[in-house]
Enzyme design. Structure first.
Site, PDB file in Angstrom:
ATOM      1  N   LYS A  51       0.950  -1.329  -0.066  1.00  0.00           N
ATOM      2  CA  LYS A  51      -0.140  -0.073   0.036  1.00  0.00           C
ATOM      3  C   LYS A  51       0.795   1.414  -0.041  1.00  0.00           C
ATOM      4  O   LYS A  51       0.523   2.475  -0.443  1.00  0.00           O
ATOM      5  CB  LYS A  51      -1.024   0.028   1.441  1.00  0.00           C
ATOM      6  CG  LYS A  51      -2.101  -0.920   1.206  1.00  0.00           C
ATOM      7  CD  LYS A  51      -3.128  -0.469   0.307  1.00  0.00           C
ATOM      8  CE  LYS A  51      -4.501  -1.477   0.435  1.00  0.00           C
ATOM      9  NZ  LYS A  51      -5.417  -1.010  -0.544  1.00  0.00           N
ATOM     10  N   SER A 302       1.189  -9.815  -0.404  1.00  0.00           N
ATOM     11  CA  SER A 302       1.144  -8.285  -0.385  1.00  0.00           C
ATOM     12  C   SER A 302       1.190  -7.679   1.003  1.00  0.00           C
ATOM     13  O   SER A 302       1.448  -6.178   1.038  1.00  0.00           O
ATOM     14  CB  SER A 302      -0.444  -8.118  -0.924  1.00  0.00           C
ATOM     15  OG  SER A 302      -1.361  -8.693   0.004  1.00  0.00           O
TER      16      SER A 302
END
Lengths: 320, 320
Positions: A51, A302
């Protein structure tokens, strides 16, 4: 539409700011599965998740005047910390709008990056109203979690790096939530290697993108129950979905139990910590949701932000 | 005596066989401690520990005739798996001598690398007698865990790589057990950077090398109680100790509780799993056993093999 140049530009902006995360492999995983898997370890990224790439690129894309007035995000997860850190690095104010009952540890982590936290009552107030009011009053810019080309371009740099390190991938898998990561990675990967096949991975209960692809339009589902708290978005984005339709082969589905057993394998064998959402791509390979035999498979791990108390409970569960 | 050329030779043999493990940093750790710490992540090494470097180099140093007859090691820990994997890669037989009550998971892991396990009863038999008998009968070569120059040279390649990546270190810290890692790293580091200061780190209860340095000769202690099962050796080696006396500044001591809190920090913040023994160097910095303020400190995170059930119990403990 997002194009490859946006991703190259994002990469330039992230140079020396984001980590170039390592690509890891597990010989045991490969032997067990009969394929070669390359894990892009975005759990080792700043703030512990991919992110950061998107949030920083979004801030970098603002004009200096906009940026100076600061940014705002709604999130109690990785996007909150990513936006807070990006704002700190640019020396501009950040407001993060969180529900009053957000976990204390996430509030503290976001505050540690210097952001101002504004709470809303999720039963009587909408976060959009709360956020818009602050943006209006302070002239701040909203940093959306996924439905934004600068965000997607930032996330796509992870696939760019992976394909630079391992050019001859047959497949690429990423978790799918609002699909910012998946869309950015798809644009990068298809440009560099047109024959690559791309899958997003969702929890079985959070299959909004899977449904949307089948229906040919965005399907909205109720807030799903899953341990993958990063994948609880209820519909793919307006801007991300057309890219998914065009470039992504399909969505694969995994259960919470499969996410936990994959997290455990990665922790025990590869010695790195991924959060349940972050393990989705690996879980799809490990639990054979598609026949990857003999293929070279890229998987984006991720994120790695797990509360250690929760982790202890995942590790104690039997039958995983 | 071990010299730098032995380490260069080991590095050549390990090329393309051992992983060149990444050097990681934690901005938060650095800010908190006011120093710059560079972690050499040997928990990401093959078999999950630096031990693979030494065992493989030892096998590579045998002549083809010796090697063909196979190798034997006494160990129920990382050295067992390291020796088993090295033998597998050379296609030669390996016997690992383990106590009958060795943890099932370690037996299975070692067997998975193709080694033959021979058990002894630790109450009625000595492992040395058991091992020597097999070596004699089968013409096998013993692979010692630390007190051997080929082993030390292999372990030293980790410091060689670290100093190539970060040349201007002020300090280097490694765990100290039989001192194979510490001795090999000390020779490599002092050659490349004579002004570097080197510390070994032991659990408070397993302070045999700390005592030995103070007495000026090898001190043997009873089997110590500590969660750092890799650091339960009762005396530094005959060959390693003279090197430690010459090149190592001192031994720092840490408690089990400090090891656990350091493991937790590294898992939560850096997203990687280290075993209690492997966290010793980091624990000495984190718990300020020496004033490292303003300095550049290299730390070898030596291994990451933790049983997940035990890990769950470390994570559940409060006050860590």
């Amino acid at each position: 539409m997002l194009n490859f140049n946006d991703i190259l530009q994002a990469r330039e902006r992230l140079q020396g700011v984001a980590h170039r995360t390592p690509v890891l492999a597990s010989k045991q995983f490969n032997e067990q599965e009969g394929c070669e898997v390359f894990f892009k370890a975005e759990n080792l990224q700043r703030v512990g998740a991919f992110k950061f790439r998107g949030a920083y690129n979004k801030l970098a894309s603002l004009n200096p005047e906009e940026r100076k007035r600061g940014v705002l995000a709604y999130s109690s997860g990785n996007h909150a910390q990513a936006t807070a850190l990006a704002a700190k690095l640019f020396g501009v104010p950040a407001v993060i709008v969180m529900p009053e009952d957000a976990p204390q540890i996430k509030v503290a982590a976001t505050r540690a990056y210097g952001a101002e936290i504004i709470f809303y009552d999720r039963y009587s107030q909408s976060r959009e109203d709360t956020g818009e009011k602050i943006c209006r009053e302070r002239g701040m810019t909203l940093v959306p979690p996924f439905d934004d080309y600068a965000i997607m371009a930032g996330q796509g740099t992870s696939a760019l790096e992976l394909l630079e390190d391992v050019p001859e991938l047959d497949f690429l898998l990423t978790p799918a939530s609002g699909c910012g990561l998946l869309a950015g990675c798809a644009v990068a990967a298809k440009h560099l290697r047109p024959q690559i096949r791309i899958f997003g991975v969702e929890p079985e209960t959070a299959n909004d993108t899977w449904q949307s692809l089948r229906k040919g339009e965005r399907v909205e589902i109720p807030v799903p129950k899953t341990i993958a708290d990063g994948l609880q978005v209820t519909a793919p984005g307006k801007l991300t979905f057309p890219i998914i339709r065009e470039l992504v082969d399909d969505i694969l589905l995994v259960s919470d139990q499969e996410l936990i057993s994959t997290m455990r394998f990665i922790l025990e064998r590869m010695k790195i910590l991924v959060e349940p959402s972050g393990a989705a791509g690996a879980a799809a390979v490990f639990h054979r949701k598609f026949d990857f035999a003999g293929k070279r498979v890229g998987v984006v791990l991720s994120g790695g932000n797990v509360d250690l108390t929760k982790l202890a409970s995942y590790l104690s569960e039997t039958g995983a």
